[in-house]
Design a protein around this motif. Structure first.
Motif, PDB file in Angstrom:
ATOM      1  N   GLU A 539     -23.457  20.965  26.417  1.00  0.00           N
ATOM      2  CA  GLU A 539     -24.606  20.125  26.051  1.00  0.00           C
ATOM      3  C   GLU A 539     -25.774  20.344  27.010  1.00  0.00           C
ATOM      4  O   GLU A 539     -26.936  20.333  26.600  1.00  0.00           O
ATOM      5  N   CYS A 542     -27.286  23.866  25.855  1.00  0.00           N
ATOM      6  CA  CYS A 542     -27.985  24.079  24.588  1.00  0.00           C
ATOM      7  C   CYS A 542     -28.418  22.796  23.874  1.00  0.00           C
ATOM      8  O   CYS A 542     -29.076  22.852  22.837  1.00  0.00           O
ATOM      9  N   ASP A 545     -26.860  18.393  20.149  1.00  0.00           N
ATOM     10  CA  ASP A 545     -26.787  18.621  18.708  1.00  0.00           C
ATOM     11  C   ASP A 545     -26.465  20.069  18.360  1.00  0.00           C
ATOM     12  O   ASP A 545     -26.494  20.453  17.190  1.00  0.00           O
ATOM     13  N   GLN A 546     -26.170  20.914  19.362  1.00  0.00           N
ATOM     14  CA  GLN A 546     -25.861  22.320  19.113  1.00  0.00           C
ATOM     15  C   GLN A 546     -24.431  22.673  19.533  1.00  0.00           C
ATOM     16  O   GLN A 546     -24.126  23.827  19.810  1.00  0.00           O
ATOM     17  N   ARG A 564     -21.547  19.604  15.201  1.00  0.00           N
ATOM     18  CA  ARG A 564     -22.439  20.175  14.198  1.00  0.00           C
ATOM     19  C   ARG A 564     -21.860  21.461  13.612  1.00  0.00           C
ATOM     20  O   ARG A 564     -21.752  22.483  14.304  1.00  0.00           O
ATOM     21  N   VAL A 567     -23.543  25.095  13.648  1.00  0.00           N
ATOM     22  CA  VAL A 567     -23.460  25.990  14.810  1.00  0.00           C
ATOM     23  C   VAL A 567     -22.731  27.270  14.437  1.00  0.00           C
ATOM     24  O   VAL A 567     -23.094  28.367  14.870  1.00  0.00           O
ATOM     25  N   LEU A 623     -23.744  32.593  21.198  1.00  0.00           N
ATOM     26  CA  LEU A 623     -22.862  31.446  21.351  1.00  0.00           C
ATOM     27  C   LEU A 623     -22.285  31.439  22.764  1.00  0.00           C
ATOM     28  O   LEU A 623     -22.122  32.485  23.394  1.00  0.00           O
ATOM     29  N   GLY A 639     -21.103  26.331  21.763  1.00  0.00           N
ATOM     30  CA  GLY A 639     -22.500  25.927  21.768  1.00  0.00           C
ATOM     31  C   GLY A 639     -23.364  27.055  21.259  1.00  0.00           C
ATOM     32  O   GLY A 639     -23.061  28.240  21.461  1.00  0.00           O
ATOM     33  N   SER A 640     -24.433  26.720  20.583  1.00  0.00           N
ATOM     34  CA  SER A 640     -25.336  27.722  20.008  1.00  0.00           C
ATOM     35  C   SER A 640     -26.705  27.566  20.637  1.00  0.00           C
ATOM     36  O   SER A 640     -27.246  26.455  20.710  1.00  0.00           O
ATOM     37  N   GLN A 641     -27.284  28.683  21.063  1.00  0.00           N
ATOM     38  CA  GLN A 641     -28.600  28.651  21.691  1.00  0.00           C
ATOM     39  C   GLN A 641     -29.539  29.548  20.905  1.00  0.00           C
ATOM     40  O   GLN A 641     -29.215  30.692  20.590  1.00  0.00           O
ATOM     41  N   GLU A 642     -30.711  29.003  20.579  1.00  0.00           N
ATOM     42  CA  GLU A 642     -31.689  29.805  19.855  1.00  0.00           C
ATOM     43  C   GLU A 642     -32.131  30.977  20.718  1.00  0.00           C
ATOM     44  O   GLU A 642     -32.245  30.873  21.934  1.00  0.00           O
ATOM     45  N   GLN A 645     -34.365  31.005  24.060  1.00  0.00           N
ATOM     46  CA  GLN A 645     -34.228  29.751  24.785  1.00  0.00           C
ATOM     47  C   GLN A 645     -33.498  30.011  26.090  1.00  0.00           C
ATOM     48  O   GLN A 645     -32.564  30.791  26.150  1.00  0.00           O
TER      49      GLN A 645
END
Length: 646
Positions: A539, A542, A545-546, A564, A567, A623, A639-642, A645
């Motif tokens: 958390e 990322c 909410d990811q 979510r 992801v 990820l 976790g997923s990060q754009e 970012q």
């Protein structure tokens, strides 16, 4: 334009200079007062350097080179070839041909470095311009230089056991060098000696070596011996030496690296300044009687540059010629290996003396100006952000390395292939002075981030503060060792690796705006398997909410999920039930391209980064996966990060 072409063009410009542009290194016997361009124009052919055409240098290992600075390309070896075979060897011919076209690749890295840096006026190659050159491949050399032994009674700061038997025995505790010059060598040498114009004896200390003394005796038997010069430390004078000198007229080159007793004796360990001055008077008296001369050789370095003007004043008052040796190694003694801030202080101090003692110099003024210009050139190179070290004798690939590339390579080798951490730190005081605002320190801890990130290194504003924090980890009395690398600042902290004790190695380079440091650690603590709260870690990375958590059985079959679903690009939680985690990743590969797995930023064993790259090499998805293995279940946190970012 490649390096060779740039250097060749630069050297040709220096050859074409007018007398007002270039200092004459010394009078030519063929054309006294001629510039280097005039001397070269008078030769049978033009060359960057005539050393392999006119001279042979015999070293203490039996190796034969064109000059003392060329350590990378041999003409041959007396243990394998005759003198004639060496003089006419393919190696010798190749070296001559390369230098005719300005190619320094045949072991001539020292002169290449001088020319590249803009020091053509004092380039070492110039000392061979005064010799007779009648053809490209003469049958006989006109000069021989004998450095046939390391016999020496001193342990000079800048020397080592290859050149001093005293250092080899006492400081390094190595066995003596084997004798390599046998009777057959001296028998063949007798054929060459009558053709020589000049013979130089170097050391070790020539008056203590049986091989150079044997050559001196052979020269004394010639009806017309060549000019002879002996480079000596000046500590030796006896009835035996006086008898040799009476039989063979010779000039003396006295190595004098200080003009006061504390400086001189601190460098030439084992010598007495007062006794050397007495022997200098003896050399001078002898030279006056025999029509020879006395000159001085000087190693200009960190421990004596403050006396340089005083030294030149002394030499000029006594009408001595002076030759300067540019010390590159050991690194810690070299002016040219200084960090830019320290070198700047040296240059500024010498420039202030331009109106003082240095201003009184006349005949030796070009020596002062040549060395000061060389230091200015070096400082300009450093301030332009170019190479932070000098390795004129290194392999071509190593010579082309930037400072950062070499630091990464050496520290990686030191820890067995692991990439070092990288830190960029800013001094807030310095930032405020230059008006840029305090820069933020940047730390890339790599594979050891789980340990290094907890040491507070990002709080350091100077290299000294970094070192203090590292020492605090090992104890206040922890030893520190300067390494023998070519890096300007390279420090090992901790006990020798004979035990499993922890060690740090840090190398750094400071510019006006920041310090870049590389850090490696030996015997670090083992990485922990899992963060205390994997979900909270993701958390923070990322956003809440990811993140999705997959609850799996021991075989990683998904039983349920929370978080979510988008992801991992799933619409309904029921679509996941019964799938294996590898199947989930395979679906993502189909949609986003090839998958790459690397260690996660925390350094924990169970923390990984999973990146997906499309055919056009663009990264489409990243990820971060943390796997927690329980007795009867497996929890997979994703976790997923754009992209883009941080």
């Amino acid at each position: 334009m490649n390096l060779q072409q740039r250097v060749t063009r630069k050297l040709r410009r220096s050859i074409g200079r007018t007398p007002a542009q270039q200092h004459d290194p010394g009078p030519s016997k063929q054309n006294p007062g001629a510039t280097r361009s005039e001397k070269i124009a008078a030769k049978a052919f033009k060359s960057t350097c005539y050393a392999p055409t006119v001279s042979m240098y015999f070293d203490q290992f039996g190796k034969v080179r064109a000059c003392c600075q060329n350590t990378g390309a041999l003409m041959g070896s007396v243990t394998e070839q005759s003198i004639r075979e060496i003089w006419e060897s393919p190696n010798t011919l190749r070296m001559r041909g390369a230098l005719e076209v300005g190619d320094f690749s045949e072991g001539c890295g020292f002169c290449e470095w001088q020319v590249q840096q803009g020091d053509e006026a004092i380039v070492f190659a110039r000392i061979f311009d005064d010799h007779t050159v009648t053809e490209q491949h003469p049958r006989w050399p006109v000069q021989m230089e004998f450095s046939m032994t390391n016999s020496c009674n001193l342990q000079c700061q800048m020397c080592n056991g290859d050149w001093s038997s005293s250092i080899r025995a006492h400081r390094e505790q190595r066995p003596p060098l084997p004798a390599v010059y046998g009777d057959s060598f001296f028998e063949e040498l007798a054929e060459f000696l009558p053709h020589l114009e000049k013979v130089n004896f170097l050391g070790g200390e020539p008056f203590l070596g049986k091989e150079p003394l044997r050559v001196m005796a052979m020269l004394a038997q010639l009806p017309n011996p060549p000019q002879v010069a002996v480079t000596t430390n000046g500590t030796q004078w006896s009835d035996r030496i006086e008898k040799i000198c009476e039989q063979l007229p010779m000039s003396f080159v006295l190595s004098l690296d200080g003009i006061t007793a504390p400086t001189y004796e601190g460098i030439r360990i084992g010598a007495e300044f007062e006794q050397v001055m007495v022997n200098l008077d003896r050399f001078e008296s002898y030279a006056a009687r025999h029509g020879t001369k006395v000159s001085l050789a000087h190693c200009l370095m960190r421990s004596n540059w403050h006396e340089f003007a005083q030294f030149l004043r002394f030499a000029e008052d006594r009408e001595f010629q002076v030759g300067i040796n540019e010390v590159v190694f050991p690194v810690e003694l070299s002016l040219f290996q200084m960090p830019p801030d320290e070198l700047r202080q040296v240059v500024n101090t010498m420039e202030r003396d331009e109106g003082g003692l240095a201003a009184s110099l006349a005949t030796l003024r070009p020596i002062w100006e040549g060395q000061l210009d060389a230091l200015r050139n070096r400082l300009s190179t450093l301030e332009a952000g170019q190479l932070q070290y000098i390795r004129p004798w290194g392999e071509s690939q190593e010579k082309s390395e930037t400072w950062a590339e070499q630091a990464v390579r050496l520290l990686s080798e030191w820890v067995g292939g692991e990439s070092p951490a990288r830190l960029v730190i800013h001094d807030p005081d310095e930032d405020s002075q230059v008006g840029t605002g305090a820069g933020e320190s940047r730390c890339e801890f790599g594979e050891r981030s789980y340990y290094l990130s907890r040491l507070g290194l990002e709080e350091a504003n100077t290299p000294e503060q970094l070192i203090t924090k590292l020492c605090d980890q090992l104890g206040s009395e922890v030893p520190r060792h300067e390494t023998a690398s070519d890096l300007i600042h390279d420090l090992v902290i901790g006990d020798a690796p004979a035990t499993d004790s922890r060690q740090f190695r840090i190398a750094w380079s400071t510019s006006e705006s920041a310090t870049t440091a590389f850090l490696a650690v030996r015997n670090p603590p083992e990485p922990p398997v899992l963060p205390e709260n994997p979900k909270a870690v993701l958390e923070d990375w990322c956003g809440a909410d990811q993140v999705i958590v997959l609850n799996c059985d021991r075989d990683e079959q998904i039983l349920s999920s929370s978080g979510r679903l988008a992801v991992i690009e799933v619409e309904r939680a029921t679509d996941l039930i019964g799938l294996n985690t590898q199947e989930v990743l395979s679906r993502l590969v189909k949609g986003h391209g090839a998958m790459t797995v690397s260690p996660g930023p925390s350094g924990f064993i169970a923390d990984s980064l999973v990146s997906f790259t499309q055919e056009d090499s663009s990264q489409s998805l990243q990820l971060r996966v943390i796997v927690e293995r329980l007795d009867e279940a497996v929890l997979v946190y994703i976790g997923s990060q754009e992209m883009g970012q941080s």
